[in-house]
Write an enzyme that holds these catalytic residues in place. Sequence first.
Site, PDB file in Angstrom:
ATOM      1  N   SER A 172       0.830  -1.200   0.000  1.00  0.00           N
ATOM      2  CA  SER A 172       0.000   0.000   0.000  1.00  0.00           C
ATOM      3  C   SER A 172       0.869   1.257   0.000  1.00  0.00           C
ATOM      4  O   SER A 172       1.627   1.495  -0.923  1.00  0.00           O
ATOM      5  CB  SER A 172      -0.968  -0.023   1.191  1.00  0.00           C
ATOM      6  OG  SER A 172      -1.894   1.021   1.124  1.00  0.00           O
ATOM      7  N   ASP A 222      -2.598   5.965  -3.521  1.00  0.00           N
ATOM      8  CA  ASP A 222      -1.477   5.257  -2.923  1.00  0.00           C
ATOM      9  C   ASP A 222      -1.044   4.125  -3.862  1.00  0.00           C
ATOM     10  O   ASP A 222      -1.555   3.997  -4.980  1.00  0.00           O
ATOM     11  CB  ASP A 222      -1.855   4.727  -1.534  1.00  0.00           C
ATOM     12  CG  ASP A 222      -2.944   3.660  -1.594  1.00  0.00           C
ATOM     13  OD1 ASP A 222      -3.659   3.593  -2.610  1.00  0.00           O
ATOM     14  OD2 ASP A 222      -3.088   2.904  -0.620  1.00  0.00           O
ATOM     15  N   ASP A 282      -1.428   0.850  -4.167  1.00  0.00           N
ATOM     16  CA  ASP A 282      -2.341  -0.159  -4.714  1.00  0.00           C
ATOM     17  C   ASP A 282      -3.708   0.398  -5.054  1.00  0.00           C
ATOM     18  O   ASP A 282      -4.646  -0.351  -5.320  1.00  0.00           O
ATOM     19  CB  ASP A 282      -2.466  -1.352  -3.772  1.00  0.00           C
ATOM     20  CG  ASP A 282      -3.161  -1.019  -2.464  1.00  0.00           C
ATOM     21  OD1 ASP A 282      -2.965   0.106  -1.960  1.00  0.00           O
ATOM     22  OD2 ASP A 282      -3.879  -1.873  -1.922  1.00  0.00           O
ATOM     23  N   ASP A 291      -6.196   1.893  -3.465  1.00  0.00           N
ATOM     24  CA  ASP A 291      -7.423   1.785  -2.682  1.00  0.00           C
ATOM     25  C   ASP A 291      -7.630   3.020  -1.815  1.00  0.00           C
ATOM     26  O   ASP A 291      -8.625   3.107  -1.094  1.00  0.00           O
ATOM     27  CB  ASP A 291      -7.431   0.503  -1.844  1.00  0.00           C
ATOM     28  CG  ASP A 291      -6.389   0.481  -0.733  1.00  0.00           C
ATOM     29  OD1 ASP A 291      -5.484   1.344  -0.733  1.00  0.00           O
ATOM     30  OD2 ASP A 291      -6.481  -0.401   0.141  1.00  0.00           O
TER      31      ASP A 291
END
Length: 475
Positions: free
Chosen positions: A99, A237, A239, A241
Amino acid sequence: MSSLKFGTSGLRGLVTDLVGWPSYAYAAAFFRSVSADGDRREVVIGRDLRDSSPGIAATVASAAAASGFTAIDCGALPTPALALEAMRRSAYAVMVTGSHIPEDRNGLKFYRPDGEITKRDEIAILEALGDVTAVGQVPTPVPAIPEPDAVERYHRRYSDAFSSEILKGVRIAVYQQSSVARDLLTDLLASFGASAVSIGRSNTFVPIDTEAHRPEDIAFIAEVMASGDYDALVTSDGDADRPLVADGAGRIVRGDVLGLITARYLGIDTVVVPVTAGSALEQSGGFSRVVRTKVGSPFVIAGMERAKAEGAGAVAGFEANGGFLLGSDITIAGRILPALPTRDAMLPILATLAAARAAGATLADLVTSLDAGEMASDRLPNTPSERSSAFLARLGDEIFRAEFLQPIGSSRTVDQQDGVRIGLDGGRSIHFRASGNAPELRCYAEAKTARDAQDLVRWGLTAAAAVMAEQASRS
């Protein structure tokens, strides 16, 4: 001693502690923990753009094959896109991502066919880990079956639900950095009529934290927006999400404000948020019900499920980092946007920009109209959990708390659901909690002005550091 542990969103730790056998063991434990589910023997695997992610993803595929699962390789894609593919296939999923944390760390996010694993599932994985913890040799990699269309299906999720002109004429800078959604985000915005210009693409990983902003990111965004060429800047960010959105002046919009705007735009009546979200949700959000939980998407998801079981209609959750979880199917001008109960960066970016355009207002004016107050947050990095835990335990004591707070006021309310959140006079609050993803103590503050909120955070971190240093000197 391994750094690997489950935090607010999956397993995280140092890359050196995760590559090889550890990632194989945790993946195998996950497959073992769900092996009694019946005929579901398929797993989709995705990854972010960290250098370590492809190798770890291959190890996960080996663990899947050894556990009797068919591994489907979705490649590099956003976490919510992988979750959507898992739901479509009624399959399990493993996302290799750290992340927003630095590149020397990485992690695994596990999904069941209906969404993210719960805290109960984490316990089951740890219990199953006992059967595979003896260090062994990772089997020869078994090539996973490629799935090239998962990203396109995620794109269609939004193009099927929204009008193609919801962003017509809006000028957007897309800060690509190393987000796994950097090309998808640019294309998606353009498909809705925006002028989307890509900037800042990076070949090395950039740890964008959408909640505790690095000074260099703030400076870069301010410099880009000073040109006056753009109405907004967007990114996510690693990834994808968690979203980051800045207005035309380069001011970053708080994640919980993005959630508030998105929920209003979608006609949500019940919202579920962690304790770190601002109090404007209750004061001026216009929702029939606001439910507060501990920090972390598993807790928000559990809250959404409880709300639906209690008869709530349109339900959504969001976090202070901006990640938006859609708990119910939503109808938008006759089009259906299906539920996706996992953190997503695309929906709040699209909905926030569309809401401003629909209102005929700048993004800054839309945010001002909410009268949401101001919040600030920052962190003390490299703070071991035992030090932050000791500090939070002391802060829970009424006598110590009164002495500690003396320079800024006195506590009116105290919430220890996750860390210690203290309500102060004048609509202010200060909240300390240990990060679930990294060795950090986080501090959040709420006040009427940005300066006052920032001053509270600076004071809070300085005061907390002094207390912890004193504790360390005595031990």
